[in-house]
Design a protein around this motif. Structure first.
Motif, mmCIF file in Angstrom:
data_model
loop_
_atom_site.group_PDB
_atom_site.id
_atom_site.type_symbol
_atom_site.label_atom_id
_atom_site.label_comp_id
_atom_site.label_asym_id
_atom_site.label_seq_id
_atom_site.Cartn_x
_atom_site.Cartn_y
_atom_site.Cartn_z
ATOM 1 N N PHE A 110 1.384 -39.454 12.331
ATOM 2 C CA PHE A 110 2.814 -39.765 12.205
ATOM 3 C C PHE A 110 3.121 -40.798 13.280
ATOM 4 O O PHE A 110 2.290 -41.101 14.129
ATOM 5 C CB PHE A 110 3.683 -38.506 12.393
ATOM 6 N N ASP A 111 4.303 -41.341 13.247
ATOM 7 C CA ASP A 111 4.707 -42.338 14.237
ATOM 8 C C ASP A 111 5.070 -41.615 15.536
ATOM 9 O O ASP A 111 5.941 -40.739 15.538
ATOM 10 C CB ASP A 111 5.909 -43.128 13.706
ATOM 11 N N ALA A 126 7.829 -26.021 16.653
ATOM 12 C CA ALA A 126 8.053 -25.669 15.245
ATOM 13 C C ALA A 126 8.963 -26.692 14.568
ATOM 14 O O ALA A 126 8.698 -27.133 13.441
ATOM 15 C CB ALA A 126 8.646 -24.272 15.129
ATOM 16 N N THR A 127 10.027 -27.091 15.244
ATOM 17 C CA THR A 127 10.952 -28.089 14.692
ATOM 18 C C THR A 127 10.251 -29.424 14.518
ATOM 19 O O THR A 127 10.381 -30.075 13.473
ATOM 20 C CB THR A 127 12.188 -28.243 15.608
ATOM 21 N N VAL A 134 3.399 -31.759 9.968
ATOM 22 C CA VAL A 134 2.062 -31.422 10.491
ATOM 23 C C VAL A 134 2.115 -30.029 11.103
ATOM 24 O O VAL A 134 3.187 -29.433 11.220
ATOM 25 C CB VAL A 134 1.585 -32.454 11.550
ATOM 26 N N SER A 135 0.973 -29.533 11.539
ATOM 27 C CA SER A 135 0.928 -28.204 12.152
ATOM 28 C C SER A 135 1.453 -28.248 13.591
ATOM 29 O O SER A 135 1.501 -29.313 14.212
ATOM 30 C CB SER A 135 -0.505 -27.670 12.153
ATOM 31 N N GLU A 136 1.788 -27.092 14.093
ATOM 32 C CA GLU A 136 2.238 -27.000 15.480
ATOM 33 C C GLU A 136 1.113 -27.367 16.450
ATOM 34 O O GLU A 136 1.366 -27.921 17.518
ATOM 35 C CB GLU A 136 2.778 -25.597 15.783
ATOM 36 N N ALA A 137 -0.135 -27.062 16.074
ATOM 37 C CA ALA A 137 -1.279 -27.419 16.925
ATOM 38 C C ALA A 137 -1.366 -28.942 17.086
ATOM 39 O O ALA A 137 -1.628 -29.447 18.184
ATOM 40 C CB ALA A 137 -2.575 -26.873 16.342
ATOM 41 N N VAL A 138 -1.125 -29.672 16.009
ATOM 42 C CA VAL A 138 -1.141 -31.141 16.073
ATOM 43 C C VAL A 138 0.003 -31.624 16.959
ATOM 44 O O VAL A 138 -0.165 -32.528 17.787
ATOM 45 C CB VAL A 138 -1.057 -31.755 14.652
#
Length: 191
Positions: A110-111, A126-127, A134-138
């Motif tokens: 993502f940007d 989370a937001t 994408v995932s929270e890990a990312v």
């Protein structure tokens, strides 16, 4: 010896009854430091960073000095992680804490400007994950990258520039481009 030194020596020999002499030389400005001196200075910089930024890493200062040396020698994160017997993610966190960036650190799905806007708006992981798809890990991974780059920029890249200078690193073009991209990214968000 330089021509001036040779001329002075010849003049001395003509004027003095002494035909031999010892020329004492002291270390001057611009002398190349020894590896031990470089390591001592790197250790001082790492300790200063630990005190200022609270480097949350299980690696000790000697390991971090070796990490800096390995980074500028072109070693990969995986190679360095193997050397220190830590997970690659742990190594990357330590590297980012030292404000050492690789070009692929900014290769987000993502940007990064979007993440930076959300972070500056105090959005939680989370937001951010929901907004960026994408995932929270990312999000956690790139949040660390953005935070480290913000810190480096706030410090005018003092520590990376000191490391480069000490190690006579030849990364000027790549790091200059990354710094300019950071300036543009953060300036765009602030406006």
């Amino acid at each position: 010896m330089s021509t001036k030194t040779d001329e002075l020596r010849e003049l001395f020999l003509k004027l003095s009854p002494v035909t031999t002499f010892t020329d004492r030389q002291e270390a001057g400005v611009g002398d190349v430091p020894t590896d031990e001196e470089v390591d001592d200075t790197l250790r001082t910089l790492v300790a200063e960073m630990r005190e200022r930024f609270g480097l949350g890493t299980p690696l000790d200062d000697d390991d971090l000095v070796a990490l800096v040396r390995g980074f500028y020698a072109g070693e990969s994160d995986a190679t360095l992680a193997d050397r220190f017997d830590v997970a690659v993610e742990t190594l990357v966190d330590a590297r980012l804490s030292l404000q050492l960036f690789r070009p692929d650190d900014a290769d987000a799905p993502f940007d990064l400007r979007d993440l930076l806007r959300l972070v500056e708006a105090d959005a939680d992981d989370a937001t951010c994950a929901a907004e960026l798809g994408v995932s929270e890990a990312v999000i956690r991974r790139y949040r660390r990258v953005v935070a480290a780059r913000q810190t480096a920029q706030r410090e005018s890249y003092y520590y990376p520039l000191e490391f480069e200078s000490l190690l006579d690193a030849d990364t000027d073009d790549e790091l200059s481009a990354a710094r300019e991209a950071d300036r543009e990214l953060f300036a765009e968000i602030k406006d």
